[in-house]
Design an enzyme around this catalytic site. Structure first.
Site, PDB file in Angstrom:
ATOM      1  N   ASP A  86     105.560  86.703  76.471  1.00 50.33           N
ATOM      2  CA  ASP A  86     105.942  87.068  78.056  1.00 50.33           C
ATOM      3  C   ASP A  86     105.180  86.185  78.385  1.00 50.33           C
ATOM      4  O   ASP A  86     103.744  85.394  78.382  1.00 50.33           O
ATOM      5  CB  ASP A  86     105.786  88.114  78.411  1.00 50.33           C
ATOM      6  CG  ASP A  86     105.024  88.194  79.302  1.00 50.33           C
ATOM      7  OD1 ASP A  86     105.834  88.054  80.615  1.00 50.33           O
ATOM      8  OD2 ASP A  86     104.967  89.414  80.019  1.00 50.33           O
ATOM      9  N   ASP A 303     108.934  82.941  83.848  1.00 49.06           N
ATOM     10  CA  ASP A 303     108.617  84.466  83.109  1.00 49.06           C
ATOM     11  C   ASP A 303     109.248  84.774  82.342  1.00 49.06           C
ATOM     12  O   ASP A 303     110.618  85.812  82.175  1.00 49.06           O
ATOM     13  CB  ASP A 303     108.254  85.732  84.007  1.00 49.06           C
ATOM     14  CG  ASP A 303     108.149  86.493  83.714  1.00 49.06           C
ATOM     15  OD1 ASP A 303     107.475  87.107  82.657  1.00 49.06           O
ATOM     16  OD2 ASP A 303     107.877  87.585  84.245  1.00 49.06           O
TER      17      ASP A 303
END
Length: 565
Positions: A86, A303
């Site tokens: 992430d 992201d």
């Protein structure tokens, strides 16, 4: 996945500990090797700085649109853990074996699927902050527990004294509980006491020159990609890389002054067009030649922990109108993925990236059975990976996730507050490269202009250098003591990286221990064996004070954190 919190800059928050080398993980979506690491047998091998490879892979039956995972191990002897990779958050954490969600049957919809960590079974674990770990998610789920340190292995690199969260209480309201490796600025951690996260640990340990890594997710029909710490792989993109400055955000210093500061991977989309059946139409164009503004552009957070691209409702309507048979819930027959449609996004008024519709229309699976859902007409069901949303005062940007990032090669340069972008060369090999002469892997030296030095100035269109303040490394006295281990963690690639329990129904595989083993495709289409979702409803994303985990089904904004629905 994106974390939002109130932050202040403390004086003296600066460290320039630098080293040499490259660390590489192939990205796929989840591998679960149960092989005992050589660190458990005391077989440590001295490591020359080069590359460290891990599989990061897509489990599409666990989350809408898929999520990219990697395997690490933690403890002595090592315990294999699967974590979501992430770039939208900053903490590393694992689910504790004692957490209630992790004691539930594997068939339970909220059970732990990424492995669990039993700290009492590790001879090298130390609790550092009891009760200090507290993370909340966009769907109301939470993960709380302690911060501790232990030996963490990534690829063939073993690192001592790494700090991470141990989630002893996991309230998973909408899906499976899974750990996370956040790769953002440590400045944005979910902790009152900022600590070196994984990019900084690798620098401090002497594995890489600076906080820089490259992400290649590969084509939607490919199970694996790569993340390369400390370098760039020129075989994974086409054309030249173009460097853009990250856009800063206003934050308050400890003396009450507001300054512009770079601490998240935010860039501006300055134009968007669609091409359908050979006809190109402009959806919007900002006219911003600098590409460095929140005004009149689409600022986005790059992201990897989110599946979809969230766009303003008006843009969503324009693009969605092109998708054949798309309904009001963002669903459509999977045949819509065969349409002659693509999007072209221009980043920073300088970098055009083309995204084919096949990367945006993905299958929907039942999370309990791994069977693909069907439309009312009995056709395979898919969902559209754009999601309508809107910026707000607290978050003046939207999230750009894997649906678009798959078409991009992205170099995240935290030290210089920049990203470098190019069109991804999809369907290329994800096997590890070496840093030897002639290799496609280039080690990037520290400091401004390092990318141009590694690749040659003619191969990089570089920004002059970000003039805003950039979140620095955490100053630490910790000794991360890097070693090389003979048996790497998570080296499987392609369909071999997908554990049996996560494989699409109709595939076969054999378990390899850990969290379910491997699987090979048998009789499933490329798209259906690579895509997944867990439920056929839309869920809004809510943002709280801690990590914002946009866990959304069917076209939702984000996936990841501790949960994947």
């Amino acid at each position: 996945m994106h974390r939002i919190s109130s932050v202040c800059i403390a004086a003296g928050f600066l460290s320039q500990t630098l080293a040499t080398g490259v660390v590489e993980f192939p990205l796929s979506k989840r591998d679960a090797s149960g092989a005992q690491s050589d660190i458990a047998r005391g077989m440590l091998v001295k490591r020359d700085p080069s590359t460290v490879e891990e599989s990061v892979y897509d489990v599409l039956t666990w989350s809408n649109g898929g999520a990219y995972y990697t395997n690490v191990s933690v403890g002595t002897p090592p315990q294999i853990q699967t974590v979501i990779l992430d770039t939208g958050s900053s903490d590393l954490y694992f689910d504790a074996r004692s957490a209630s969600a992790c004691t539930e049957p594997r068939t339970d919809s909220n059970s732990c699927r990424g492995g669990t960590f039993d700290s009492s079974s590790s001879s090298t674990y130390k609790t550092t902050i009891t009760g200090g770990f507290n993370t909340s998610f966009g769907d109301g789920s939470t993960a709380t527990g302690d911060f501790g340190t232990d030996v963490v292995q990534i690829g063939d690199v073993s690192l001592q004294n790494v700090q991470f969260g141990v989630a002893r209480d996991v309230d998973s309201t909408t899906g499976f509980a899974i750990g996370l490796m956040g790769l953002g600025y440590s400045f944005n951690e979910a902790s009152e006491n900022i600590y070196p996260n994984m990019p900084e640990v690798l620098v401090d340990a002497g594995a890489i020159n600076s906080r820089l890594y490259s992400v290649f997710l590969n084509d939607v029909g490919d199970a694996t990609g790569t993340i390369l710490f400390g370098g760039v792989d020129t075989s994974k993109y086409t054309g030249d890389l173009t460097t853009l400055d990250l856009i800063p955000q206003g934050i308050e210093t400890t003396d009450g002054e507001t300054v512009n500061y770079v601490y998240e991977f935010v860039v501006a989309v300055t134009a968007l067009s669609t091409t359908a059946n050979g006809k190109t139409t402009s959806v919007f164009s900002s006219g911003d030649a600098s590409g460095q503004s929140y005004q009149n552009t689409l600022p986005v957070l790059l992201d990897t922990g989110s599946a979809a691209w969230t766009v303003p409702s008006s843009i969503y309507a324009d693009v969605a109108a092109l998708i054949p048979n798309l309904d009001d819930y963002g669903n459509c027959p999977c045949a819509s993925a065969d349409a002659d449609i693509s999007l072209t996004l221009t980043f920073g008024a300088a970098v055009p990236i083309t995204v084919p519709v096949r990367d945006l229309v993905v299958p929907v699976y039942d999370a309990q059975t791994n069977v693909q859902n069907q439309t009312t007409n009995g056709e395979p069901l898919c969902t559209f990976m754009l999601s309508p949303g809107q910026e707000n005062e607290d978050q003046p940007f939207l999230t750009l996730g894997d649906a678009v990032l798959r078409s991009m090669y992205v170099v995240f340069d935290l030290d210089n507050g920049q990203v470098s972008l190019a069109q991804a060369a999809v369907n290329t090999s994800t096997s590890a490269s070496t840093s030897a002469a002639g290799s496609s892997v280039k080690i990037v030296p520290k400091g401004p202009g390092g990318l141009a030095k590694a690749l040659g100035s003619s191969a990089v269109k570089s920004a002059a250098g970000n003039s805003y303040s950039i979140a620095p490394m955490v100053s630490t006295t910790a000794n991360f003591a890097l070693s090389t281990v003979g048996t790497a963690v998570g080296t499987a690639t392609g369909t071999a990286a997908i554990p049996t329990e996560a494989a699409v129904s109709g595939t076969v595989g054999s378990g390899s221990g850990g969290n379910g083993g491997t699987a090979t495709t048998a009789g499933a289409s490329a798209s259906s064996s690579k895509k997944g979702a867990a439920a056929a409803v839309r869920v809004p994303v809510f943002e709280g004070a801690g990590i914002v985990l946009g866990l959304v089904v069917l076209g939702g904004m984000g996936l990841g954190g501790a949960l994947a629905i």
